[in-house]
Design an enzyme around this catalytic site. Structure first.
Site, PDB file in Angstrom:
ATOM      1  N   ASN A  11       0.724  -1.196  -0.046  1.00  0.00           N
ATOM      2  CA  ASN A  11       0.028   0.089   0.024  1.00  0.00           C
ATOM      3  C   ASN A  11       0.775   1.260   0.104  1.00  0.00           C
ATOM      4  O   ASN A  11       0.557   2.220  -0.957  1.00  0.00           O
ATOM      5  CB  ASN A  11      -0.848   0.057   1.227  1.00  0.00           C
ATOM      6  CG  ASN A  11      -1.786  -1.315   1.420  1.00  0.00           C
ATOM      7  OD1 ASN A  11      -1.392  -2.308   1.444  1.00  0.00           O
ATOM      8  ND2 ASN A  11      -2.930  -0.920   1.141  1.00  0.00           N
ATOM      9  N   LYS A  68       0.663   3.966  -2.931  1.00  0.00           N
ATOM     10  CA  LYS A  68      -0.178   5.066  -2.893  1.00  0.00           C
ATOM     11  C   LYS A  68       0.584   6.082  -2.241  1.00  0.00           C
ATOM     12  O   LYS A  68       0.031   7.460  -2.283  1.00  0.00           O
ATOM     13  CB  LYS A  68      -1.134   4.914  -1.846  1.00  0.00           C
ATOM     14  CG  LYS A  68      -2.111   3.645  -2.429  1.00  0.00           C
ATOM     15  CD  LYS A  68      -3.347   3.280  -1.351  1.00  0.00           C
ATOM     16  CE  LYS A  68      -4.229   2.453  -1.902  1.00  0.00           C
ATOM     17  NZ  LYS A  68      -5.428   2.086  -1.045  1.00  0.00           N
ATOM     18  N   SER A  76      -0.559   5.155  11.681  1.00  0.00           N
ATOM     19  CA  SER A  76      -1.703   4.474  12.723  1.00  0.00           C
ATOM     20  C   SER A  76      -1.087   3.293  13.238  1.00  0.00           C
ATOM     21  O   SER A  76       0.004   3.656  14.133  1.00  0.00           O
ATOM     22  CB  SER A  76      -2.597   4.021  11.442  1.00  0.00           C
ATOM     23  OG  SER A  76      -4.044   3.725  12.134  1.00  0.00           O
ATOM     24  N   ASP A  90      -9.562  13.131  11.209  1.00  0.00           N
ATOM     25  CA  ASP A  90      -9.370  11.855  11.220  1.00  0.00           C
ATOM     26  C   ASP A  90     -10.205  10.893  12.206  1.00  0.00           C
ATOM     27  O   ASP A  90     -10.467  11.284  13.346  1.00  0.00           O
ATOM     28  CB  ASP A  90      -8.067  11.553  11.929  1.00  0.00           C
ATOM     29  CG  ASP A  90      -7.618  10.046  11.933  1.00  0.00           C
ATOM     30  OD1 ASP A  90      -8.314   9.086  12.066  1.00  0.00           O
ATOM     31  OD2 ASP A  90      -6.266  10.058  11.841  1.00  0.00           O
ATOM     32  N   HIS A 138      -7.695  10.094   7.481  1.00  0.00           N
ATOM     33  CA  HIS A 138      -6.762   9.110   8.117  1.00  0.00           C
ATOM     34  C   HIS A 138      -6.036   8.253   6.786  1.00  0.00           C
ATOM     35  O   HIS A 138      -5.257   7.495   7.148  1.00  0.00           O
ATOM     36  CB  HIS A 138      -7.296   8.112   8.862  1.00  0.00           C
ATOM     37  CG  HIS A 138      -6.628   7.104   9.869  1.00  0.00           C
ATOM     38  ND1 HIS A 138      -5.942   7.368  10.676  1.00  0.00           N
ATOM     39  CD2 HIS A 138      -6.340   5.716   9.600  1.00  0.00           C
ATOM     40  CE1 HIS A 138      -5.294   6.507  11.492  1.00  0.00           C
ATOM     41  NE2 HIS A 138      -5.718   5.340  10.558  1.00  0.00           N
TER      42      HIS A 138
END
Lengths: 257, 257
Positions: free
Chosen positions: A68, A72, A157, A201, A234
């Site tokens: 990811n 991204k 996160s 978020d 987020h």
């Protein structure tokens, strides 16, 4: 790749190689001794370094794989500019078929939390050992262009928290980090911590608790720059917006180290 | 959003809004008259423009939806810096259940080729009309901050070709473009065309034929900058690496227009 004399280099299977910003995104699979299963990781190598490359580990959030962030974030632009290698491990063991391992999005598969589990059922969940011990060894055994002793760690996160806890337990191994929680026991930090937090978020109020981290840093005398970013959530759009600042932040310490 | 007096503005359903690089990624669904089905499109709006924003259309390649470019390209950084809105339509009608529409990756769903089909069975495949006529109207009816008469178009793969053909048929509507094929009939081009082509692109030799396009440009006297990029393939990593150059290229003509 260069094989170390002893012990033998872990066997790496190269899954892909794609050029980007003059360097290459590489993806590998290898058998993890710490986790007891095959693991994949992604590595961005800037073009032909004049000296050995410092290593910046990215720890991803819940549900992510090693891909990811590579797909991204757009982080390769700044990594290429600063001459820093990016390493993105997966977020848990996979394929072990432990009962219930995929029942929840925030527990089990895709949710290793970068810790060593103490419950027998989850004995393979040793992501702390994997990230802190095994993966750096795999890298140093296989990539002579990397200086794995000059390393830093960051994330988002679950991975932001993982990066922080790993740094706090290994202040000799990682030069810098940024994250979201847990600094109370530490009163010897001198390098500044950079945290970006989206104000929109949806996890902020109940789970991320950036304010608590800020309080803990104050209490411990740890230098923190917490940037509340109005309107940001987020997502990877948030990550992509601020990733350059974080890579520059880490790079300044990696270069001076 | 501002509704035009007449005809009534097409009803837009906002699916998402995410802040990025100070602006916002917006995603909408609307009923397309040209295609006879609901369509989604993505729109990146840079922060609070001082004047109306020029519009840069991105046409995606085979199998893409309107989201791939928004998620993977990192184009919002340069679009925000240049004050240009990005519009990414989907690549075909969807949900019509035409027999065989999803049997092939390069025909039917996800493969509209930005043309108006002439076969009765594929009568809904009118992506040319959708991109050239309907979508600009939807935008001008709903977004008073956009100057849709100051527009440009670019894309990748099927979308690069689509952008080129659309520009060549509408030299009054789009100020600039870049693409891969078909310029022979046109001998009035004065604005330079920028094409990046990865040398390790697996589609280059048999399908993309950048050399043929270069020949055609020479024959037509069309100013082309064709950059062969060693080591790069067909992926979004390639797109992300060079997208800034392309947005800057288009922006210079949009600003002077």
């Amino acid at each position: 790749m260069a094989a170390a004399a002893s012990p033998p280099a872990a066997a790496l299977e190269q899954l892909s190689k794609t050029k980007m910003f003059g360097g290459h995104n590489l993806r590998f699979r290898h058998q993890s001794a710490a986790l007891g299963c095959p693991m994949t990781f992604s590595l961005f190598l800037p073009a032909s370094p004049a000296s050995k490359l410092p290593v910046l580990y990215w720890l991803s959030g819940l549900t992510c794989t090693d891909e990811n962030f590579i797909i991204k974030s757009g982080a390769q632009r700044a990594a290429a500019a600063h001459g820093v290698a990016l390493v993105a491990p997966d977020t848990s063991p996979r394929g072990l078929n432990v009962e219930g391992e995929a029942d929840s999005w925030d527990f089990g598969v895709g949710a290793g939390f970068y810790l060593n589990a103490t419950n027998e059922k989850w004995k393979n969940w040793r992501m702390y050992d994997y990230v802190v011990k095994e993966l750096p060894k795999v890298l140093s055994d296989n990539f002579e262009q990397l200086n794995t002793s000059c390393a830093s760690i960051f994330g988002h996160s679950m991975g932001g928290h993982g990066a922080l806890t790993i740094y706090l337990k290994n202040t000799d191994k990682y030069k810098e980090y940024d994250a979201t929680l847990l600094v109370k026991k530490c009163n010897t930090l001198s390098t500044p911590i950079l945290v970006d937090q989206g104000e929109d978020d949806k996890f902020l109020a109940e789970q991320l608790l950036a304010g608590n981290f800020e309080e803990a840093c104050k209490a411990a005398g740890a230098p923190l720059t917490l940037r509340m970013q109005p309107g940001y959530d987020h997502s990877f759009f948030f990550i992509a917006t601020f990733i350059d600042d974080h890579i520059a932040h880490h790079a300044q310490f990696l270069k001076s180290g």
